[in-house]
Scaffold this motif. Structure first.
Motif, mmCIF file in Angstrom:
data_model
loop_
_atom_site.group_PDB
_atom_site.id
_atom_site.type_symbol
_atom_site.label_atom_id
_atom_site.label_comp_id
_atom_site.label_asym_id
_atom_site.label_seq_id
_atom_site.Cartn_x
_atom_site.Cartn_y
_atom_site.Cartn_z
ATOM 1 N N TYR A 115 -42.077 -35.031 -72.467
ATOM 2 C CA TYR A 115 -42.139 -36.319 -72.948
ATOM 3 C C TYR A 115 -43.055 -37.093 -72.215
ATOM 4 C CZ TYR A 115 -38.260 -35.098 -75.858
ATOM 5 O OH TYR A 115 -37.909 -34.758 -77.251
ATOM 6 N N GLU A 116 -43.789 -38.174 -72.606
ATOM 7 C CA GLU A 116 -44.662 -39.174 -71.806
ATOM 8 C C GLU A 116 -43.816 -39.428 -70.563
ATOM 9 O OE1 GLU A 116 -47.205 -42.983 -72.555
ATOM 10 O OE2 GLU A 116 -45.453 -42.705 -74.022
ATOM 11 N N GLN A 117 -42.810 -40.049 -70.789
ATOM 12 C CA GLN A 117 -42.023 -40.518 -69.650
ATOM 13 C C GLN A 117 -41.789 -39.624 -68.369
ATOM 14 O OE1 GLN A 117 -40.381 -40.540 -72.455
ATOM 15 N NE2 GLN A 117 -38.438 -39.919 -72.274
ATOM 16 N N ASN A 118 -41.783 -38.356 -68.454
ATOM 17 C CA ASN A 118 -41.833 -37.243 -67.611
ATOM 18 C C ASN A 118 -43.051 -36.938 -66.860
ATOM 19 O OD1 ASN A 118 -39.501 -36.150 -69.684
ATOM 20 N ND2 ASN A 118 -38.822 -37.248 -67.867
ATOM 21 N N ILE A 119 -44.222 -37.490 -67.448
ATOM 22 C CA ILE A 119 -45.698 -37.063 -66.610
ATOM 23 C C ILE A 119 -46.140 -38.516 -65.972
ATOM 24 C CG2 ILE A 119 -47.867 -36.421 -67.373
ATOM 25 C CD1 ILE A 119 -46.462 -35.314 -69.921
ATOM 26 N N THR A 120 -46.680 -38.381 -65.133
ATOM 27 C CA THR A 120 -47.381 -39.496 -64.111
ATOM 28 C C THR A 120 -48.327 -39.936 -65.042
ATOM 29 O OG1 THR A 120 -48.233 -39.997 -61.897
ATOM 30 C CG2 THR A 120 -48.800 -37.967 -63.190
ATOM 31 N N PRO A 121 -48.304 -41.313 -64.918
ATOM 32 C CA PRO A 121 -49.343 -42.002 -65.518
ATOM 33 C C PRO A 121 -50.725 -41.626 -65.350
ATOM 34 C CG PRO A 121 -47.715 -43.619 -64.814
ATOM 35 C CD PRO A 121 -47.442 -42.404 -64.106
ATOM 36 N N VAL A 129 -44.660 -35.926 -76.532
ATOM 37 C CA VAL A 129 -44.000 -36.881 -77.089
ATOM 38 C C VAL A 129 -43.927 -38.300 -76.750
ATOM 39 C CG1 VAL A 129 -41.910 -37.673 -78.454
ATOM 40 C CG2 VAL A 129 -42.471 -35.440 -78.362
ATOM 41 N N GLY A 130 -44.586 -39.490 -77.372
ATOM 42 C CA GLY A 130 -44.570 -40.675 -76.507
ATOM 43 C C GLY A 130 -45.466 -41.793 -77.410
ATOM 44 N N ASN A 131 -45.475 -42.646 -76.991
ATOM 45 C CA ASN A 131 -46.263 -43.966 -77.570
ATOM 46 C C ASN A 131 -47.826 -44.138 -76.971
ATOM 47 O OD1 ASN A 131 -47.392 -46.241 -78.624
ATOM 48 N ND2 ASN A 131 -45.589 -47.574 -77.837
ATOM 49 N N PHE A 132 -48.632 -43.571 -77.525
ATOM 50 C CA PHE A 132 -49.844 -43.240 -76.750
ATOM 51 C C PHE A 132 -50.816 -44.752 -77.242
ATOM 52 C CE2 PHE A 132 -48.339 -39.126 -77.347
ATOM 53 C CZ PHE A 132 -48.011 -38.976 -76.020
ATOM 54 N N GLN A 140 -53.724 -26.698 -80.290
ATOM 55 C CA GLN A 140 -52.983 -26.309 -78.942
ATOM 56 C C GLN A 140 -52.355 -27.155 -78.343
ATOM 57 O OE1 GLN A 140 -53.517 -22.953 -78.169
ATOM 58 N NE2 GLN A 140 -51.960 -23.048 -76.387
ATOM 59 N N ILE A 141 -52.897 -28.419 -78.152
ATOM 60 C CA ILE A 141 -52.130 -29.537 -77.417
ATOM 61 C C ILE A 141 -52.278 -30.624 -78.449
ATOM 62 C CG2 ILE A 141 -52.335 -31.172 -75.263
ATOM 63 C CD1 ILE A 141 -52.371 -28.020 -74.545
ATOM 64 N N ASN A 142 -51.013 -31.235 -78.591
ATOM 65 C CA ASN A 142 -50.589 -32.206 -79.565
ATOM 66 C C ASN A 142 -50.039 -33.461 -78.815
ATOM 67 O OD1 ASN A 142 -51.118 -30.624 -82.162
ATOM 68 N ND2 ASN A 142 -49.932 -29.405 -80.895
ATOM 69 N N PHE A 143 -50.351 -34.473 -79.436
ATOM 70 C CA PHE A 143 -49.856 -35.923 -78.862
ATOM 71 C C PHE A 143 -49.236 -36.355 -79.920
ATOM 72 C CE2 PHE A 143 -53.120 -34.801 -76.018
ATOM 73 C CZ PHE A 143 -52.662 -35.426 -74.581
ATOM 74 N N VAL A 144 -47.868 -36.424 -80.175
ATOM 75 C CA VAL A 144 -47.102 -36.993 -81.236
ATOM 76 C C VAL A 144 -46.322 -38.138 -80.779
ATOM 77 C CG1 VAL A 144 -47.257 -34.792 -82.362
ATOM 78 C CG2 VAL A 144 -45.408 -35.148 -80.985
ATOM 79 N N ASN A 145 -45.624 -38.904 -81.923
ATOM 80 C CA ASN A 145 -44.747 -39.799 -81.525
ATOM 81 C C ASN A 145 -43.283 -39.677 -81.600
ATOM 82 O OD1 ASN A 145 -44.504 -39.931 -84.377
ATOM 83 N ND2 ASN A 145 -45.403 -41.902 -84.677
ATOM 84 N N LYS A 182 -39.965 -36.460 -81.598
ATOM 85 C CA LYS A 182 -39.502 -35.139 -81.365
ATOM 86 C C LYS A 182 -39.606 -34.319 -82.649
ATOM 87 C CE LYS A 182 -35.399 -32.291 -80.148
ATOM 88 N NZ LYS A 182 -33.812 -32.467 -79.771
ATOM 89 N N SER A 183 -39.242 -34.809 -83.815
ATOM 90 C CA SER A 183 -39.303 -34.232 -85.230
ATOM 91 C C SER A 183 -40.677 -33.860 -85.295
ATOM 92 C CB SER A 183 -38.652 -35.070 -86.147
ATOM 93 O OG SER A 183 -39.371 -36.299 -86.412
ATOM 94 N N ALA A 184 -41.673 -34.576 -84.927
ATOM 95 C CA ALA A 184 -43.221 -34.376 -85.227
ATOM 96 C C ALA A 184 -43.575 -33.239 -84.272
ATOM 97 C CB ALA A 184 -44.007 -35.691 -85.088
ATOM 98 N N ALA A 185 -43.016 -33.076 -83.102
ATOM 99 C CA ALA A 185 -43.283 -32.129 -82.284
ATOM 100 C C ALA A 185 -42.803 -30.886 -82.895
ATOM 101 C CB ALA A 185 -42.836 -32.465 -80.961
ATOM 102 N N LEU A 186 -41.411 -30.887 -83.289
ATOM 103 C CA LEU A 186 -40.891 -29.627 -83.757
ATOM 104 C C LEU A 186 -41.820 -29.264 -85.093
ATOM 105 C CD1 LEU A 186 -37.252 -30.675 -83.731
ATOM 106 C CD2 LEU A 186 -38.526 -28.817 -82.469
ATOM 107 N N LYS A 187 -42.374 -30.040 -85.944
ATOM 108 C CA LYS A 187 -43.088 -29.791 -86.892
ATOM 109 C C LYS A 187 -44.415 -28.950 -86.569
ATOM 110 C CE LYS A 187 -44.989 -31.383 -91.239
ATOM 111 N NZ LYS A 187 -46.189 -32.255 -91.625
ATOM 112 N N VAL A 188 -45.074 -29.876 -85.693
ATOM 113 C CA VAL A 188 -46.449 -29.247 -85.347
ATOM 114 C C VAL A 188 -46.329 -27.856 -84.508
ATOM 115 C CG1 VAL A 188 -46.665 -30.457 -83.104
ATOM 116 C CG2 VAL A 188 -48.782 -29.838 -84.572
#
Length: 117
Positions: free
Chosen positions: A44-50, A77-80, A100-105, A107-113
């Protein structure tokens, strides 16, 4: 930090704090997840330093290269939309296109990809 197995070979990383605040944290995360037998990760975006999202720091490049080297797929997963840098927007677009690396909005989108071959 908690690693939850939520689907076949997909680990979801959850925490109430930063999981990645420096490059070494990203590398440690990969090692921990890989050791537990997962090759797909939701983070999750909030768990990664800006700083990760500022491409000039090269933090994202170094960490994400390790994910690629280990053939480990990642969905962040986040609001990019908050990131105005055109280079970051291009980076997200290209990453998502390659898969390989996906930025999604969500958890369901993450599971799908991550469930797609």
């Amino acid at each position: 930090m908690e690693i939850l197995g939520i689907a076949t070979n997909i680990a979801e990383i959850t925490a109430n704090k930063l999981v990645i605040s420096k490059i070494e944290d990203g590398i440690d995360l990969i090692g921990n997840v890989y050791y537990q037998g997962y090759d797909n990760v939701i983070l999750y975006e909030q768990n990664i330093t800006p700083e990760f999202f500022d491409l000039s720091t090269k933090m994202a490049g170094e960490i994400l290269q390790k994910f690629s080297n280990y053939k480990m797929r990642l969905a962040i997963v986040g609001n990019f939309s908050n990131y105005q840098s055109q280079s970051f927007k291009d980076f997200v677009y290209e990453s998502n296109k390659l898969g390989q690396i996906n930025f999604v909005n969500s958890k369901s989108a993450a599971l799908k990809v991550l469930s797609e071959p």
